[in-house]
Scaffold this motif. Structure first.
Motif, PDB file in Angstrom:
ATOM      1  N   ALA A  25       0.825  -1.217   0.000  1.00 48.05           N
ATOM      2  CA  ALA A  25       0.000   0.000   0.000  1.00 48.05           C
ATOM      3  C   ALA A  25       0.856   1.263   0.000  1.00 48.05           C
ATOM      4  N   LEU A  26       2.075   1.170   0.537  1.00 49.23           N
ATOM      5  CA  LEU A  26       2.987   2.323   0.566  1.00 49.23           C
ATOM      6  C   LEU A  26       3.790   2.486  -0.713  1.00 49.23           C
ATOM      7  N   THR A  27       3.930   1.397  -1.494  1.00 47.84           N
ATOM      8  CA  THR A  27       4.892   1.435  -2.601  1.00 47.84           C
ATOM      9  C   THR A  27       4.324   1.106  -3.973  1.00 47.84           C
ATOM     10  N   GLN A  28       3.089   0.700  -4.076  1.00 40.65           N
ATOM     11  CA  GLN A  28       2.508   0.463  -5.391  1.00 40.65           C
ATOM     12  C   GLN A  28       1.691   1.691  -5.787  1.00 40.65           C
ATOM     13  N   SER A  29       2.041   2.283  -6.896  1.00 39.59           N
ATOM     14  CA  SER A  29       1.463   3.557  -7.322  1.00 39.59           C
ATOM     15  C   SER A  29      -0.064   3.557  -7.309  1.00 39.59           C
ATOM     16  N   ASP A  30      -0.692   2.499  -7.843  1.00 40.22           N
ATOM     17  CA  ASP A  30      -2.161   2.478  -7.883  1.00 40.22           C
ATOM     18  C   ASP A  30      -2.762   2.416  -6.487  1.00 40.22           C
ATOM     19  N   LEU A  31      -2.135   1.672  -5.583  1.00 44.15           N
ATOM     20  CA  LEU A  31      -2.645   1.607  -4.204  1.00 44.15           C
ATOM     21  C   LEU A  31      -2.379   2.915  -3.467  1.00 44.15           C
TER      22      LEU A  31
END
Length: 136
Positions: A25-31
């Motif tokens: 959640a901290l590192t995937q752009s869409d999340l």
């Protein structure tokens, strides 16, 4: 003459999710866009990215990246030049997530106030995202 202490915003949350899920959640752009702001983030040290909102843009650069442990990046806009650091600590029942934004100077009173009220709302949105399973 007194020197003003730099202001720091610190929030900690106990999350009932494993570090791997919180890390996504901290590192995937869409999340990241689902709970923070629209972005062109990539989890690469040195990568410069932009966070975009209706009120403007924040320019950031990834400083540190320790998968499932720590992430930090600059948070710069206008005269504001701060650093946001995320620390994930595994617990038996999930993850302790700590967010720290440092570097607010004496002239950043409004930005500091905005961060103190804004970050709790962002973390509430992160809680909802994680609870919904989207970061799974």
């Amino acid at each position: 003459m007194t020197v003003a202490e730099p202001r720091i915003v610190v929030l900690e949350r106990d999350l009932p999710h494993p570090p791997a899920k919180v890390w996504r959640a901290l590192t995937q752009s869409d999340l990241l866009a689902d709970w923070l702001l629209q972005n062109d983030f990539r989890p690469e040290v040195g990568h410069t990215f932009t966070l975009t909102a209706e009120w403007g843009e924040i320019t950031c650069r990834v400083l540190t990246l320790e998968p499932e442990k720590a992430l930090s990046y600059t948070w710069t806009g206008g005269t504001l030049d701060t650093v946001v650091t995320w620390t994930l600590t595994p617990k038996d029942d999930g993850t302790m997530l700590r967010m720290e934004q440092t570097g607010f100077g004496p002239g950043d009173r409004l930005a500091y106030g905005g961060a103190r009220t804004g970050w709790p709302r962002f973390l509430d949105a992160l809680d909802r995202l994680l609870a919904g399973g989207s970061a799974g």
